[in-house]
Design an enzyme around this catalytic site. Structure first.
Site, short mmCIF file in Angstrom:
data_model
loop_
_atom_site.label_atom_id
_atom_site.label_comp_id
_atom_site.label_asym_id
_atom_site.label_seq_id
_atom_site.Cartn_x
_atom_site.Cartn_y
_atom_site.Cartn_z
N GLU A 1 8.37 16.99 -29.56
CA GLU A 1 8.70 15.95 -30.54
C GLU A 1 9.74 16.41 -31.56
O GLU A 1 10.26 15.59 -32.33
CB GLU A 1 7.42 15.50 -31.25
CG GLU A 1 6.51 14.69 -30.33
CD GLU A 1 5.17 14.34 -30.94
OE1 GLU A 1 4.84 14.93 -31.99
OE2 GLU A 1 4.45 13.51 -30.37
N GLU B 1 -5.95 30.67 -17.65
CA GLU B 1 -6.04 31.23 -18.99
C GLU B 1 -6.58 32.66 -19.00
O GLU B 1 -6.51 33.35 -20.01
CB GLU B 1 -6.91 30.35 -19.88
CG GLU B 1 -8.39 30.36 -19.54
CD GLU B 1 -9.20 29.56 -20.55
OE1 GLU B 1 -10.04 30.18 -21.21
OE2 GLU B 1 -8.97 28.35 -20.69
#
Length: 273
Positions: A81, A112
């Protein structure tokens, strides 16, 4: 001091399946109200990290977010953004997630848990001492993130983190840790809830404060925003009309010609001199 995962502790609420929809929503909302207070307590930590980020970006550096699951996705959202909001290059703020782009939409099993892939992902972007790397992990125990930050420290790269547990392994390896301790989740262990909300609030603060410090906001307006849709073109037109004495038609012409509010106002004022 011992490390206790408050994000994994038992919920303050029980027998959730017996609650009505209204009761569920009311209780979730009650828990959510506690999140801004937890973030407020972390403001000094946030300030320290933002100060470092601003200094590095002013000198040609970049900001990297890295995480797994919800944390990784939140980092990617915040990074993605920045270009449309502040008109900065896509390479200035980069979001990395364990498991790669596939993991943005679909969980990648055990990604992960890798202690090598995080550093490899950073090396793919030619990470250097000019940059800042912020690890995001609600638990504060994600191996993908912790191992990468350890390597960053070895290579004199500034490290920070956003976690929701106090004294976590991640905070221990971060030079500038941010700990927003939100307590147990409404659904026990579901850290996409309060922890995710806290992380989102902190990420908003980091990039917004940084971009303002870098000069991408004038007054309170996004003068460098990208004109990527009609809503933003309309907003930009109104911003120009508010800044200089021109009609809506003239403002739109200036915006189309100079491609940003800042440039349009600057060129107009230069032409009047």
């Amino acid at each position: 001091m011992s490390f206790i995962k408050t994000t994994e502790q038992d919920s303050n609420h029980n027998h959730l399946e017996k609650m009505s929809v209204r009761e569920l929503l009311k209780n979730i909302n009650a828990e959510d109200k506690t999140v801004p207070n937890a973030v407020e307590k972390a403001l000094p930590q946030i300030e320290h990290l933002v100060t470092q980020i601003v200094n590095k970006l002013k000198n040609g550096g970049r900001l990297f977010y890295m995480g797994a699951g919800t944390s990784g996705r939140l980092g990617i959202v915040d990074a993605s953004e920045c270009p449309p909001t502040f008109g900065v290059p896509h390479e200035l703020v980069v979001g990395l997630i364990a498991g790669g782009d596939t993991a943005i939409r679909k969980a990648v099993e055990f990604a992960e848990d890798s202690t090598t892939q995080g550093w490899k992902d950073l090396q793919d972007h030619n990470i250097s001492e000019k940059d800042v790397v912020v690890g995001i992990a609600a638990s504060g125990t994600t191996p993908y993130v912790i191992a990468a930050l350890k390597q960053c420290n070895k290579n004199n790269i500034i490290t920070g983190c956003i976690t929701c547990n106090k004294n976590s392994p991640l905070a221990q390896v971060s030079k500038y840790p941010i700990e927003a301790v939100v307590g147990p989740e409404f659904v026990t262990g579901s850290s996409r809830m309060k922890a995710g909300t806290a992380q989102k609030l902190v990420l908003n603060m980091i990039t917004t404060a940084t971009m303002i410090q870098l000069g991408h906001v004038k007054g309170n307006k996004m003068v460098d925003m990208q004109l990527s849709n009609n809503k933003l073109v309309d907003r930009g037109t109104k911003m120009i009309m508010a800044a200089i004495d021109v009609s809506e038609e003239e403002a739109l012409q200036l915006l189309n010609q100079y491609k940003s509010v800042r440039n349009a106002v600057k060129q107009y004022n230069n032409g009047r001199k």
